[in-house]
Design a protein around this motif. Structure first.
Motif, PDB file in Angstrom:
ATOM      1  N   THR A 113     -44.009 -48.847  51.407  1.00  0.00           N
ATOM      2  CA  THR A 113     -42.992 -49.661  52.079  1.00  0.00           C
ATOM      3  C   THR A 113     -43.140 -49.517  53.590  1.00  0.00           C
ATOM      4  O   THR A 113     -43.202 -48.400  54.111  1.00  0.00           O
ATOM      5  CB  THR A 113     -41.579 -49.237  51.653  1.00  0.00           C
ATOM      6  OG1 THR A 113     -41.453 -49.409  50.243  1.00  0.00           O
ATOM      7  CG2 THR A 113     -40.529 -50.089  52.355  1.00  0.00           C
ATOM      8  N   THR A 114     -43.200 -50.650  54.268  1.00  0.00           N
ATOM      9  CA  THR A 114     -43.273 -50.692  55.727  1.00  0.00           C
ATOM     10  C   THR A 114     -42.035 -51.413  56.244  1.00  0.00           C
ATOM     11  O   THR A 114     -41.684 -52.492  55.764  1.00  0.00           O
ATOM     12  CB  THR A 114     -44.537 -51.437  56.199  1.00  0.00           C
ATOM     13  OG1 THR A 114     -45.693 -50.780  55.678  1.00  0.00           O
ATOM     14  CG2 THR A 114     -44.615 -51.463  57.717  1.00  0.00           C
ATOM     15  N   THR A 115     -41.372 -50.828  57.217  1.00  0.00           N
ATOM     16  CA  THR A 115     -40.180 -51.438  57.812  1.00  0.00           C
ATOM     17  C   THR A 115     -40.600 -52.326  58.978  1.00  0.00           C
ATOM     18  O   THR A 115     -41.309 -51.874  59.892  1.00  0.00           O
ATOM     19  CB  THR A 115     -39.204 -50.362  58.311  1.00  0.00           C
ATOM     20  OG1 THR A 115     -38.820 -49.550  57.198  1.00  0.00           O
ATOM     21  CG2 THR A 115     -37.965 -51.001  58.911  1.00  0.00           C
ATOM     22  N   LEU A 116     -40.173 -53.581  58.942  1.00  0.00           N
ATOM     23  CA  LEU A 116     -40.495 -54.546  59.999  1.00  0.00           C
ATOM     24  C   LEU A 116     -39.250 -54.798  60.841  1.00  0.00           C
ATOM     25  O   LEU A 116     -38.201 -55.176  60.311  1.00  0.00           O
ATOM     26  CB  LEU A 116     -40.994 -55.860  59.407  1.00  0.00           C
ATOM     27  CG  LEU A 116     -42.221 -55.784  58.493  1.00  0.00           C
ATOM     28  CD1 LEU A 116     -42.569 -57.166  57.961  1.00  0.00           C
ATOM     29  CD2 LEU A 116     -43.415 -55.203  59.237  1.00  0.00           C
ATOM     30  N   THR A 117     -39.368 -54.574  62.144  1.00  0.00           N
ATOM     31  CA  THR A 117     -38.297 -54.884  63.096  1.00  0.00           C
ATOM     32  C   THR A 117     -38.897 -55.768  64.182  1.00  0.00           C
ATOM     33  O   THR A 117     -39.349 -55.280  65.227  1.00  0.00           O
ATOM     34  CB  THR A 117     -37.700 -53.611  63.712  1.00  0.00           C
ATOM     35  OG1 THR A 117     -37.340 -52.696  62.672  1.00  0.00           O
ATOM     36  CG2 THR A 117     -36.461 -53.935  64.536  1.00  0.00           C
ATOM     37  N   PRO A 118     -38.982 -57.084  63.957  1.00  0.00           N
ATOM     38  CA  PRO A 118     -39.686 -57.968  64.908  1.00  0.00           C
ATOM     39  C   PRO A 118     -39.038 -57.967  66.288  1.00  0.00           C
ATOM     40  O   PRO A 118     -37.820 -57.830  66.434  1.00  0.00           O
ATOM     41  CB  PRO A 118     -39.585 -59.351  64.242  1.00  0.00           C
ATOM     42  CG  PRO A 118     -39.299 -59.064  62.805  1.00  0.00           C
ATOM     43  CD  PRO A 118     -38.483 -57.824  62.795  1.00  0.00           C
ATOM     44  N   ARG A 119     -39.894 -58.143  67.296  1.00  0.00           N
ATOM     45  CA  ARG A 119     -39.429 -58.179  68.682  1.00  0.00           C
ATOM     46  C   ARG A 119     -39.541 -59.572  69.289  1.00  0.00           C
ATOM     47  O   ARG A 119     -39.169 -59.760  70.452  1.00  0.00           O
ATOM     48  CB  ARG A 119     -40.245 -57.193  69.526  1.00  0.00           C
ATOM     49  CG  ARG A 119     -40.031 -55.742  69.120  1.00  0.00           C
ATOM     50  CD  ARG A 119     -40.721 -54.793  70.074  1.00  0.00           C
ATOM     51  NE  ARG A 119     -42.169 -54.852  69.953  1.00  0.00           N
ATOM     52  CZ  ARG A 119     -42.880 -54.093  69.117  1.00  0.00           C
ATOM     53  NH1 ARG A 119     -42.259 -53.234  68.309  1.00  0.00           N
ATOM     54  NH2 ARG A 119     -44.190 -54.184  69.069  1.00  0.00           N
ATOM     55  N   ARG A 120     -40.067 -60.532  68.547  1.00  0.00           N
ATOM     56  CA  ARG A 120     -40.195 -61.907  69.042  1.00  0.00           C
ATOM     57  C   ARG A 120     -39.905 -62.869  67.914  1.00  0.00           C
ATOM     58  O   ARG A 120     -40.112 -62.569  66.734  1.00  0.00           O
ATOM     59  CB  ARG A 120     -41.599 -62.164  69.595  1.00  0.00           C
ATOM     60  CG  ARG A 120     -41.928 -61.436  70.871  1.00  0.00           C
ATOM     61  CD  ARG A 120     -43.339 -61.764  71.324  1.00  0.00           C
ATOM     62  NE  ARG A 120     -43.521 -63.194  71.523  1.00  0.00           N
ATOM     63  CZ  ARG A 120     -44.713 -63.773  71.737  1.00  0.00           C
ATOM     64  NH1 ARG A 120     -45.806 -63.045  71.734  1.00  0.00           N
ATOM     65  NH2 ARG A 120     -44.789 -65.072  71.926  1.00  0.00           N
TER      66      ARG A 120
END
Length: 437
Positions: A113-120
């Protein structure tokens, strides 16, 4: 193939026996031993190409929120895999952790599991996954890059939705659901009620009054009409995606502020029963939402807005009147979200406004830079004085453009990035209360 830090340490350790033995044979013998150990390690290591990878990623996420992306890795080889997996998302996807250790026996599966927190905003992509499978000595690894495409659409954050409840309360007052009833040009009939002191005498319904008598005295009881703002009006939002929308104001591109204003206005207008259409335009239509129902309006708008970035070209304002005419042939509130910095950059906008104001109610909304206003008050040294003079000049230029827009028959709203969305919503409510839609 990839060499590990343990191999470098092994080579450095060979300096002791090489110096002790002396001569080139000791060095060559140690190098040969290291190469042999690496070869054995690679032969025993499992093959990363025997892995099969499936990706499970949410379709969309709002900017600033976090979601989990899942990799399911199946080992179809005959040897266990001891290694490291790197999920190669774009840097702006904010993937964490980017590297994870795995131990997968032959015929087994593991989920990472990879956590994605987009910045754009926009579409953030992952094209492949890189796997390093180490041998038992951990001196070297067999490396392979496996295709595992994935994409997640990052939607506008819609921070301005916190202003929606207060504006909906004002809308309910205008709509006649409270005791406040407004009489304005263009409002539509709602109901009849008894006259009370302070009511507009122009609202008295004499026919209804003639049919009703006061039960106490037998005389006539005055009856007045109540009104509410008209429904089923058209609101056309035109967002300028040209070069001026790329400027960052208060750590946010102008285009993102325009999107926030559009979303808040669309949510409010759809609750008021009006039809909302959106067009994002510079020299071509970058995005369009037309004919959407109130239930699906915001969903379609954020989907259209998500992949749009400013284009570094001049906006063709001469095409906007025809564009609005194609959206609706009827009278509408046309909201232009653009910049009005200088007379030179706004010349094309000013030339196109008379064609719009002839048939529509036009509102021009522009974001202002709070640093310019602050610079006018800082005059402690020579540099600050010159900066304050430049800031005053910029404010005067913007005021001149705003005056010219009002002389063309349009209305103007200017505010900082955090204040512009509620300011546009407030002006919409004022126009609706005045019956100008």
């Amino acid at each position: 193939m990839a060499l590990s830090g343990w191999f470098v340490a092994l080579l450095a350790l060979g300096a002791v026996p090489t110096i002790a033995v002396g001569g080139p044979w000791g060095l060559l013998g140690w190098l040969g031993l290291c190469v042999a150990l690496v070869a054995v390690d690679l032969l025993v290591a499992g093959s990363p190409r025997a892995l099969r990878i499936a990706r499970d990623t949410p379709a969309r996420v709002r900017l600033g929120e976090s979601v989990a992306s899942r990799l399911v890795i199946a080992n179809e080889g005959r040897r266990a895999i001891h290694g490291v997996v790197r999920d190669a998302w774009q840097p702006s996807a904010g993937a964490s952790p980017s590297r994870q250790r795995i131990v997968i026996a032959a015929g087994e599966r593991r989920a990472l599991t990879t956590t994605l927190t987009p910045r754009r905003r926009g579409e953030r992509r992952a094209a492949h996954v890189t796997v390093r499978a180490f041998g038992p000595l951990r001196l070297a690894a067999r490396q392979a890059t496996l295709l595992a495409p994935g994409v997640i659409r990052v939607l506008p954050p819609f921070h301005s939705r916190r202003h929606l409840p207060s504006r909906l309360a004002r809308l309910r007052e205008l709509d006649g659901r409270t005791s406040v009833m407004l009489r304005g040009q263009g409002t539509e009939f709602d109901s009849l009620r008894e006259y009370v002191r302070g009511d507009d005498v122009r609202s008295i319904d004499w026919r209804a009054t003639a049919r009703r008598r006061d039960p106490a005295g037998g005389g006539l009881q005055l009856v007045v009409r109540t009104w509410r703002p008209e429904r089923d009006r058209r609101v056309v939002i035109v967002v300028d995606s040209g070069r001026t929308s790329a400027a960052r104001i208060d750590h946010e591109p102008r285009l993102d502020t325009a999107f926030e204003s559009s979303l808040l206005l669309a949510a409010l207008a759809s609750r008021a029963g009006d039809h909302v259409d959106l067009v994002v335009f510079d020299r071509r239509v970058r995005g369009r939402v037309q004919g959407a129902s109130a239930a699906e309006l915001l969903s379609r708008m954020v989907d259209v807005m998500a992949p749009i970035d400013p284009d570094l070209i001049e906006t063709d304002w001469s095409a906007v009147p025809g564009l609005v005419r194609n959206v609706t042939p009827h009278r509408a509130l046309v909201v232009l979200l653009t910049s009005i910095d200088t007379p030179g950059s706004s010349r094309a906008l000013l030339a196109a406004l008379p064609q719009l104001t002839r048939n529509h109610t036009v509102l021009v909304a522009s974001v202002t830079d709070p640093e310019i206003q602050q610079a006018t008050t800082e005059r402690g040294n020579r540099s600050e004085v010159y900066r304050a003079a430049a800031a005053e000049r910029a404010l005067l230029d913007a005021a001149r453009v705003a005056t010219a827009i009002r002389q063309s028959g349009a209305d103007v709203v200017t505010a900082t990035p955090s204040e512009l969305p509620p300011a546009v919503a407030d002006r919409y409510l004022e126009l609706k209360a005045a019956g100008r839609l």
